[in-house]
Design a protein around this motif. Structure first.
Motif, PDB file in Angstrom:
ATOM      1  N   ARG A 296      -9.757   7.635  -8.213  1.00  0.00           N
ATOM      2  CA  ARG A 296      -9.265   8.854  -7.554  1.00  0.00           C
ATOM      3  C   ARG A 296     -10.219  10.017  -7.844  1.00  0.00           C
TER       4      ARG A 296
ATOM      5  N   GLU B  89      -1.849   1.478  -5.622  1.00  0.00           N
ATOM      6  CA  GLU B  89      -3.075   2.004  -6.216  1.00  0.00           C
ATOM      7  C   GLU B  89      -3.929   2.709  -5.169  1.00  0.00           C
TER       8      GLU B  89
ATOM      9  N   SER C 227      -0.795   5.824 -14.049  1.00  0.00           N
ATOM     10  CA  SER C 227      -1.502   4.803 -13.280  1.00  0.00           C
ATOM     11  C   SER C 227      -2.462   4.108 -14.236  1.00  0.00           C
TER      12      SER C 227
ATOM     13  N   LEU D  41      -7.257  -3.945  -4.501  1.00  0.00           N
ATOM     14  CA  LEU D  41      -6.252  -3.073  -5.106  1.00  0.00           C
ATOM     15  C   LEU D  41      -4.933  -3.192  -4.356  1.00  0.00           C
TER      16      LEU D  41
ATOM     17  N   THR E  20      -7.561   3.126 -11.622  1.00  0.00           N
ATOM     18  CA  THR E  20      -7.047   3.875 -10.477  1.00  0.00           C
ATOM     19  C   THR E  20      -7.313   5.363 -10.654  1.00  0.00           C
TER      20      THR E  20
ATOM     21  N   ILE F 223      -5.211   6.626  -4.983  1.00  0.00           N
ATOM     22  CA  ILE F 223      -6.633   6.962  -4.931  1.00  0.00           C
ATOM     23  C   ILE F 223      -6.959   7.847  -3.731  1.00  0.00           C
TER      24      ILE F 223
END
Length: 179
Positions: free
Chosen positions: A72, A146, A64, A142, A68, A150
């Motif tokens: 997360r 994405e 990713s 986003l 991102t 997350i």
């Protein structure tokens, strides 16, 4: 000089994470704040997120984007702090939290602030995944892929959570007694 994510990552892996932190601190903080609804706890979660991210740089595979991946980690850090603190989460609408310029009329600013507060209360009452999906889509712009990464769901799950979150907000904001 603006560094690319690859350059930020290389520098951080070599022990200089300042650029990485400067580049993403605001995004990480806003995301933590959306989970926790408390500025001090969000600041703590931001710090925890960067400590965890820097410690885990070797595990970042590039599947990713760097942003991102960091967001997360921010969600996980915020959830962890929320569990430890046992507090109810609130939410900020970052874009709406700014007040109009001083040149605006007082009555217009008062009405705008009241509407922002109303929207914040409505958003805060959504389930966490819906709240995050709506916030990350509308405020961070986003993609659903994405967002799914997350918040810990599939792209389709992110779409569904966003859809139901927006639907619920429309219901609530159309009817003050809805929640």
């Amino acid at each position: 000089m603006v560094l690319t994510d690859a350059e930020l990552l290389d520098r951080a892996r070599q022990g200089d994470a300042d650029g990485l932190i400067r580049a993403y601190a605001d995004d990480v903080y806003r995301t933590a704040y959306r989970v926790l609804g408390d500025a001090d706890l969000a600041a703590d979660a931001t710090q925890d997120a960067f400590v965890n991210a820097i410690g885990g740089l070797g595990r970042f595979r590039g599947d990713s984007s760097l942003r991102t991946w960091l967001l997360r980690i921010a969600v996980n850090a915020a959830r962890s702090i929320g569990r430890r603190r046992g507090r109810r989460r609130g939410v900020a609408l970052e874009a709406a939290a700014t007040t109009p310029s001083r040149g605006g009329r007082i009555d217009e600013r008062t009405v705008m602030r009241a509407e922002v507060d109303r929207a914040q209360r409505a958003l805060a009452k959504l389930p966490e995944k819906q709240r995050l999906c709506v916030s990350l889509r509308t405020q961070e712009e986003l993609s659903y892929a994405e967002i799914g990464e997350i918040v810990g769901c599939s792209e389709a799950g992110a779409r569904v959570n966003y859809h139901y979150g927006i639907q619920r907000l429309r219901e609530v904001l159309g009817d003050d007694d809805g929640m």
